[in-house]
Design a protein around this motif. Structure first.
Motif, PDB file in Angstrom:
ATOM      1  N   PHE A 141      45.154  50.487  35.141  1.00  0.00           N
ATOM      2  CA  PHE A 141      44.531  51.293  35.888  1.00  0.00           C
ATOM      3  C   PHE A 141      42.893  50.814  35.682  1.00  0.00           C
ATOM      4  N   ALA A 142      42.153  50.164  34.987  1.00  0.00           N
ATOM      5  CA  ALA A 142      41.281  49.373  35.425  1.00  0.00           C
ATOM      6  C   ALA A 142      41.272  48.539  37.146  1.00  0.00           C
ATOM      7  N   GLU A 143      42.219  47.511  36.595  1.00  0.00           N
ATOM      8  CA  GLU A 143      42.870  46.835  37.846  1.00  0.00           C
ATOM      9  C   GLU A 143      42.894  47.204  39.157  1.00  0.00           C
ATOM     10  N   ARG A 144      43.674  48.065  39.021  1.00  0.00           N
ATOM     11  CA  ARG A 144      43.601  48.752  40.687  1.00  0.00           C
ATOM     12  C   ARG A 144      42.451  49.675  40.951  1.00  0.00           C
ATOM     13  N   LEU A 145      41.233  49.882  40.120  1.00  0.00           N
ATOM     14  CA  LEU A 145      40.391  50.960  40.645  1.00  0.00           C
ATOM     15  C   LEU A 145      39.544  49.797  41.022  1.00  0.00           C
ATOM     16  N   SER A 146      39.480  48.661  40.670  1.00  0.00           N
ATOM     17  CA  SER A 146      38.190  48.080  40.704  1.00  0.00           C
ATOM     18  C   SER A 146      39.264  46.959  42.388  1.00  0.00           C
ATOM     19  N   ARG A 147      39.244  47.848  42.870  1.00  0.00           N
ATOM     20  CA  ARG A 147      39.782  47.419  44.128  1.00  0.00           C
ATOM     21  C   ARG A 147      39.751  48.467  45.013  1.00  0.00           C
ATOM     22  N   ARG A 148      39.842  49.675  44.854  1.00  0.00           N
ATOM     23  CA  ARG A 148      40.314  50.823  44.889  1.00  0.00           C
ATOM     24  C   ARG A 148      41.578  50.903  45.744  1.00  0.00           C
ATOM     25  N   LYS A 149      42.291  50.512  44.857  1.00  0.00           N
ATOM     26  CA  LYS A 149      44.025  50.645  45.542  1.00  0.00           C
ATOM     27  C   LYS A 149      44.846  51.807  44.140  1.00  0.00           C
ATOM     28  N   PRO A 150      45.595  52.090  44.850  1.00  0.00           N
ATOM     29  CA  PRO A 150      45.971  53.720  44.234  1.00  0.00           C
ATOM     30  C   PRO A 150      47.301  52.947  43.013  1.00  0.00           C
ATOM     31  N   PHE A 151      47.832  53.651  41.991  1.00  0.00           N
ATOM     32  CA  PHE A 151      47.967  53.254  41.374  1.00  0.00           C
ATOM     33  C   PHE A 151      50.000  52.697  41.479  1.00  0.00           C
ATOM     34  N   ASN A 152      50.080  51.795  41.740  1.00  0.00           N
ATOM     35  CA  ASN A 152      51.650  51.276  42.354  1.00  0.00           C
ATOM     36  C   ASN A 152      52.476  51.138  40.951  1.00  0.00           C
ATOM     37  N   PHE A 153      51.931  51.206  39.991  1.00  0.00           N
ATOM     38  CA  PHE A 153      52.929  51.015  38.797  1.00  0.00           C
ATOM     39  C   PHE A 153      53.186  52.793  38.047  1.00  0.00           C
ATOM     40  N   GLY A 154      54.448  51.715  36.765  1.00  0.00           N
ATOM     41  CA  GLY A 154      54.866  52.479  36.295  1.00  0.00           C
ATOM     42  C   GLY A 154      55.950  52.081  34.986  1.00  0.00           C
ATOM     43  N   GLN A 155      56.034  53.005  34.172  1.00  0.00           N
ATOM     44  CA  GLN A 155      57.046  52.440  32.985  1.00  0.00           C
ATOM     45  C   GLN A 155      57.560  51.610  32.878  1.00  0.00           C
ATOM     46  N   GLN A 156      58.139  51.452  33.759  1.00  0.00           N
ATOM     47  CA  GLN A 156      59.240  50.225  34.314  1.00  0.00           C
ATOM     48  C   GLN A 156      58.506  49.321  34.770  1.00  0.00           C
ATOM     49  N   ASP A 157      56.903  48.914  35.008  1.00  0.00           N
ATOM     50  CA  ASP A 157      56.761  48.099  35.538  1.00  0.00           C
ATOM     51  C   ASP A 157      56.079  47.051  34.151  1.00  0.00           C
ATOM     52  N   MET A 158      55.644  47.746  32.661  1.00  0.00           N
ATOM     53  CA  MET A 158      55.192  47.630  31.919  1.00  0.00           C
ATOM     54  C   MET A 158      55.483  45.911  31.510  1.00  0.00           C
ATOM     55  N   VAL A 159      56.753  45.900  31.169  1.00  0.00           N
ATOM     56  CA  VAL A 159      57.110  44.236  30.587  1.00  0.00           C
ATOM     57  C   VAL A 159      56.607  43.229  31.320  1.00  0.00           C
ATOM     58  N   THR A 160      56.204  43.253  33.569  1.00  0.00           N
ATOM     59  CA  THR A 160      55.910  42.471  34.349  1.00  0.00           C
ATOM     60  C   THR A 160      54.576  42.108  33.949  1.00  0.00           C
ATOM     61  N   ILE A 161      53.490  43.091  33.727  1.00  0.00           N
ATOM     62  CA  ILE A 161      52.907  43.340  34.195  1.00  0.00           C
ATOM     63  C   ILE A 161      51.707  42.557  32.807  1.00  0.00           C
ATOM     64  N   ARG A 162      52.495  43.475  31.367  1.00  0.00           N
ATOM     65  CA  ARG A 162      51.902  42.474  30.999  1.00  0.00           C
ATOM     66  C   ARG A 162      51.912  40.871  30.320  1.00  0.00           C
ATOM     67  N   ARG A 163      53.156  40.738  31.264  1.00  0.00           N
ATOM     68  CA  ARG A 163      53.268  39.410  31.962  1.00  0.00           C
ATOM     69  C   ARG A 163      52.029  38.674  32.009  1.00  0.00           C
ATOM     70  N   ARG A 164      52.051  38.630  33.277  1.00  0.00           N
ATOM     71  CA  ARG A 164      50.990  38.594  34.174  1.00  0.00           C
ATOM     72  C   ARG A 164      49.655  38.506  33.637  1.00  0.00           C
ATOM     73  N   ILE A 165      50.047  39.356  33.022  1.00  0.00           N
ATOM     74  CA  ILE A 165      48.259  39.640  32.039  1.00  0.00           C
ATOM     75  C   ILE A 165      47.901  38.287  31.105  1.00  0.00           C
ATOM     76  N   ALA A 166      48.872  38.221  30.194  1.00  0.00           N
ATOM     77  CA  ALA A 166      49.115  37.089  29.878  1.00  0.00           C
ATOM     78  C   ALA A 166      49.039  35.408  30.715  1.00  0.00           C
ATOM     79  N   LEU A 167      49.651  35.564  31.812  1.00  0.00           N
ATOM     80  CA  LEU A 167      49.459  34.167  32.915  1.00  0.00           C
ATOM     81  C   LEU A 167      47.608  34.953  33.487  1.00  0.00           C
ATOM     82  N   ASN A 168      47.467  35.800  33.980  1.00  0.00           N
ATOM     83  CA  ASN A 168      46.035  35.705  34.575  1.00  0.00           C
ATOM     84  C   ASN A 168      45.063  35.639  32.987  1.00  0.00           C
ATOM     85  N   ILE A 169      45.071  35.461  31.778  1.00  0.00           N
ATOM     86  CA  ILE A 169      44.239  34.890  31.156  1.00  0.00           C
ATOM     87  C   ILE A 169      44.410  33.603  31.004  1.00  0.00           C
TER      88      ILE A 169
END
Length: 308
Positions: free
Chosen positions: A275-303
């Motif tokens: 939520f914060a990442e999209r809002l920080s760019r004023r972008k729509p929420f383009n994700f759902g439950q089906q994307d959570m594994v990818t989002i988690r892995r992306r967060i790890a990579l970002n860190i």
């Protein structure tokens, strides 16, 4: 074609216009010596003239009731505009995350400002595992860092840490007023507040630019007390730092419901970060439950990369 009263009135009007046109046609085509009542009636009521009248009447009415069948056929064949999706990780990126997720490792992975993530923390990004404060705080540092380097291409923002809201709620403004002694929050567009309420992560937001306070909850809960707490905080912060009153009477309080929802009891932290990442760019929420594994892995990579 619609058959309501307004449509009938329009048809009657067009019929009168047609009769006027037909009369003019009669005047032009019937010999003056034959233009008596019988000749006119014979002309008007000939079957082929009646058919012609219907055809012309349809032409007269058609612009008011446009046939949209062509538009519908066009939509069926139209190439849709590209929409932002959650991009998958590349093979190389997945290899990095796989190494980070390998069990049995110890030590620090990454640090940024005052935020630090270790291997024990990064394991919290495994699927269906609760995120901890270290992961969330580090990710919000990344969001803030990106905004500060964007040369005003992104909204200016400030991110509180995960202890702010509970401290404000339990100990009052006096306990947190020094947390912003080096930042003018009223010069920012957006303020983000990651909140953990009874083991459930939600995103608090104070939108200075648009005079809105909001809580984004992937379980759809209500947060009236938190929204009132935000407004009270802004009033006290302005009075403390600016020495003048701050009017929040025209501010909106929102708990949006038309947002992505989690489908389990463990992904609230990942939703909050997304939520914060999209809002920080004023972008729509383009994700759902089906994307959570990818989002988690992306967060790890970002860190790991210290960048979003």
């Amino acid at each position: 074609m619609p058959t309501n009263s307004s449509t009938k009135t329009l048809i009657d009007t067009k019929d009168d216009e047609f009769d006027s046109l037909l009369q003019r046609l009669t005047d032009l085509t019937v010999d003056e010596t034959q233009k008596d009542k019988d000749a006119e009636d014979a002309l008007v009521y000939k079957p082929e003239i009646l058919d012609l009248k219907k055809d012309i009447l349809n032409i007269l009415i058609e612009p008011q009731f446009k046939d949209t069948s062509f538009d519908d056929r066009f939509k069926d064949t139209e190439i849709p505009a590209p929409q932002e999706i959650v991009p998958p990780l590349t093979d190389q990126e997945n290899a990095i995350v796989d190494r980070l997720f390998k069990k049995g490792q110890h030590g620090e992975i990454s640090s940024l400002n005052k935020a630090t993530v270790s291997y024990q923390d990064i394991y919290r990004l495994y699927p269906e595992t609760w995120l901890n404060d270290e992961i969330v705080n580090f990710y919000f540092e990344l969001i803030s860092d990106r905004a500060s380097k964007s040369n005003n291409q992104l909204p200016s923002l400030y991110c509180y840490n995960t202890y702010f809201c509970s401290t404000l709620k339990d100990q009052g403004f006096a306990k947190v007023k020094r947390w912003t002694k080096r930042v003018d929050i009223f010069s920012k567009d957006v303020l983000f507040v990651p909140i953990n309420q009874s083991y459930h992560w939600v995103l608090g937001m104070m939108d200075i630019k648009n005079k809105t306070v909001a809580v984004y909850d992937s379980l759809g809960g209500n947060h009236d007390h938190t929204l009132d707490l935000f407004l009270s905080y802004l009033e006290q912060e302005h009075l403390d730092k600016k020495k003048t009153a701050f009017d929040t009477s025209d501010w909106q309080k929102l708990t949006p419901k038309d947002i992505p929802r989690q489908g389990n009891m463990s992904d609230c932290g990942a939703f909050t970060c997304a939520f914060a990442e999209r809002l920080s760019r004023r972008k729509p929420f383009n994700f759902g439950q089906q994307d959570m594994v990818t989002i988690r892995r992306r967060i790890a990579l970002n860190i790991y990369n210290k960048a979003i």
